[in-house]
Design an enzyme around this catalytic site. Structure first.
Site, short mmCIF file in Angstrom:
data_model
loop_
_atom_site.label_atom_id
_atom_site.label_comp_id
_atom_site.label_asym_id
_atom_site.label_seq_id
_atom_site.Cartn_x
_atom_site.Cartn_y
_atom_site.Cartn_z
N THR A 143 0.83 -1.21 0.00
CA THR A 143 0.00 0.00 0.00
C THR A 143 0.86 1.26 0.00
OG1 THR A 143 -1.58 -1.21 1.33
CG2 THR A 143 -1.89 1.16 1.25
N VAL A 191 5.90 6.38 12.74
CA VAL A 191 5.07 6.70 13.90
C VAL A 191 3.96 7.67 13.50
CG1 VAL A 191 5.04 7.71 16.23
CG2 VAL A 191 7.04 6.40 15.46
N GLY A 244 -6.48 -0.71 3.63
CA GLY A 244 -5.01 -0.65 3.67
C GLY A 244 -4.46 -0.01 4.93
N GLU A 300 -1.88 -3.75 9.59
CA GLU A 300 -0.60 -4.40 9.35
C GLU A 300 -0.83 -5.71 8.57
OE1 GLU A 300 2.50 -3.02 10.45
OE2 GLU A 300 1.00 -1.47 10.51
N ASP A 345 1.59 -2.81 17.68
CA ASP A 345 1.97 -1.71 16.77
C ASP A 345 2.05 -0.39 17.55
OD1 ASP A 345 2.18 -0.65 13.87
OD2 ASP A 345 0.57 0.55 14.74
N LYS A 370 5.53 1.99 18.32
CA LYS A 370 5.59 3.45 18.09
C LYS A 370 5.88 4.18 19.41
CE LYS A 370 2.39 3.00 14.23
NZ LYS A 370 0.98 2.91 13.86
N1 HSE Z 1 -1.40 -0.52 10.95
C1 HSE Z 1 -0.98 0.79 11.29
C2 HSE Z 1 -2.17 1.56 11.86
C3 HSE Z 1 -0.42 1.47 10.08
O1 HSE Z 1 -3.29 1.09 11.73
O2 HSE Z 1 -1.98 2.60 12.44
C4 HSE Z 1 0.34 2.72 10.39
O3 HSE Z 1 1.47 2.45 11.16
#
Ligand code: HSE
Length: 438
Positions: free
Chosen positions: A14, A134, A189, A192, A203, A207
């Site tokens: 993406t 981030v 999109g 992850e 995730d 960050k």
């Molecule tokens: N999968 C992550 C989110 C993508 O949904 O924030 C951006 O880091």
């Protein structure tokens, strides 16, 4: 063109696809602003055959990311592969060791290997840029790395995962199921490759680990973060929160305390009407509390191809504008070797209010037993109410909601242990921390 910045891109998912479009569609504007063109010289991805709607004439295809990372025909290696292991780790390291600048969106990689990679970049006088890693399109890395250098930060916090915020928002607004919301986030999109990283909070933790290092000048320590995702949040919690004047958000919070840094990722109740409660959908928000600037908050799209590609392109432009021989700033805001060890404050000493939802035996004495267990731990209750049972509860079961005044995590855990021992509980208690940020 001889003075062009030659860019190799690894990963055409993406974000990679959006980045190629962006660099091609805005090539004149970028060349004007950077003082030289940005030219894609090489790409690599898992499948060469996949139809991506990209025009890659004149761009060399590499089957092996490592070969692109060390290719003499590029100046910058853009890593959009993802994951904290191979091939991303080896390729980024090889690119730096072979004298190339690196731009990466890979928070998992930076959370695990960021200090090592920053050291290599510094020793070689190279840029390691990761704005897109981030909070998607929000330029928080630049703010932390450059703009707030003169500040002592006391807390950094926010909504750092677009997928979770999107799911929670649609569950509340449209009463949609968790699974349907996640499916839509994947189709758009945002999620992850493995969406459990989003919904289990990993995730956000990756960050937060990066932001914590930048905020407090400490080594990146992803394993020092208390972690809870949103998979146990039900429509009942979301409705109860609303009735009580709160909204549920997945937050990442790092606070400097007397006993170290308290870093945590978990669903939290934030007051309706507060700035953080108004952040809906895929939008992220990061707030910083610091001594000199005071409080600031930035919000914007936290995931998605174009927003993330915008941040990657900004990182590339910084490299294009830099000149050979120019001393680049350190990747983690200060020399990597000067970072302090991360000292973790124990979660049990966390102080705050709590929302607790219990399913209990609907019989005389239950409320009194719960209140007694709370009193034993000196927990003061703001409210305790029995709510009307929803369809799926048996007739002898009743949902109880408690809101506590400020107490400690240790006290809450002890009190709930006592309630469990009293034998009046069905299933596991739901416990959500109450936060007032900013
Ligand atoms: N999968 C992550 C989110 C993508 O949904 O924030 C951006 O880091």
């Amino acid at each position: 063109m001889s003075n062009s910045l030659r860019v190799g891109i690894a990963g055409l998912g993406t974000v990679g696809t959006s980045l190629v479009h962006l660099l091609q569609d805005k090539s004149d504007l970028l060349a004007d602003r950077c003082g030289r063109p940005l030219v894609i010289t090489g790409v690599t991805a898992r499948s060469k055959e996949k139809e991506r709607g990209l025009s890659l004439d004149g761009v060399t295809w590499f089957d092996d990311p490592l070969a692109l990372a060390t290719d003499d025909n590029s100046d910058v290696f853009v890593e959009l592969i993802g994951g904290d292991g191979e091939p991303a780790y080896g390729a980024v390291k090889a690119a730096l060791e072979s004298g190339k600048h690196v731009v990466t969106a890979n928070k998992a990689l930076l959370a695990k290997h960021g200090v090592e990679l920053a050291e290599i970049a510094e020793s070689k006088g190279l840029l390691l840029n990761y704005e897109s890693a981030v909070a998607g399109g929000i330029p928080i890395i630049k703010v932390m790395r450059e703009s707030l250098t003169a500040n002592t930060v006391t807390r950094i916090s926010g909504i750092l995962n677009g997928t979770c915020n999107y799911i929670l928002t649609r569950m509340e607004d449209e009463g949609m199921s968790f699974e349907d919301c996640l499916k839509d986030a994947q189709d758009l999109g945002f999620a992850e490759a493995d969406p459990t990283f989003d919904i289990e909070g990993n995730d956000t933790a990756h960050k937060l680990a990066i932001l914590t290092s930048l905020a407090f000048g400490t080594a990146i320590a992803p394993d020092a973060i208390y972690l809870e995702g949103i998979t146990r949040i039900s429509i009942e919690d979301i409705e109860a929160a609303k009735d009580l004047g709160y909204r549920i958000k997945l937050l990442g919070i790092a606070t400097k305390t007397a006993s170290g840094v308290e870093s945590r990722v978990h669903p939290a109740m934030v007051p309706l009407g507060s700035a953080i409660a108004e952040i809906g959908g895929v939008t992220n928000a990061v707030s910083v509390e610091a001594d000199t600037v005071g409080s600031l908050m930035m919000s914007g799209p936290g995931a998605g191809g174009d927003a993330t590609a915008s941040a990657v392109a900004g990182d590339l432009c910084d490299i294009a504008k830099s000149r050979p021989g120019h001393q680049h700033g350190p990747a983690l805001g200060q020399p990597a070797q000067s970072l302090m060890p991360h000292e973790r404050a124990p979660m049990r000493s966390h102080e705050g209010g709590y929302f607790i939802r219990l399913t209990v035996k609907d019989q005389p004495g239950t409320m009194a037993a719960i209140a007694t267990r709370m009193a034993e731990q000196s927990i003061s209750l703001e409210s305790i109410v029995q709510r009307r049972a929803r369809g799926e509860l048996e007739s002898e079961q009743a949902p109880i909601i408690l809101i506590t005044h400020e107490t400690t995590e240790q006290s809450i855990r002890e009190a709930l242990k006592g309630v469990r021992e009293d034998g009046c509980l069905f299933g596991e208690p739901q416990m959500i921390r109450i936060e007032s940020l900013g």
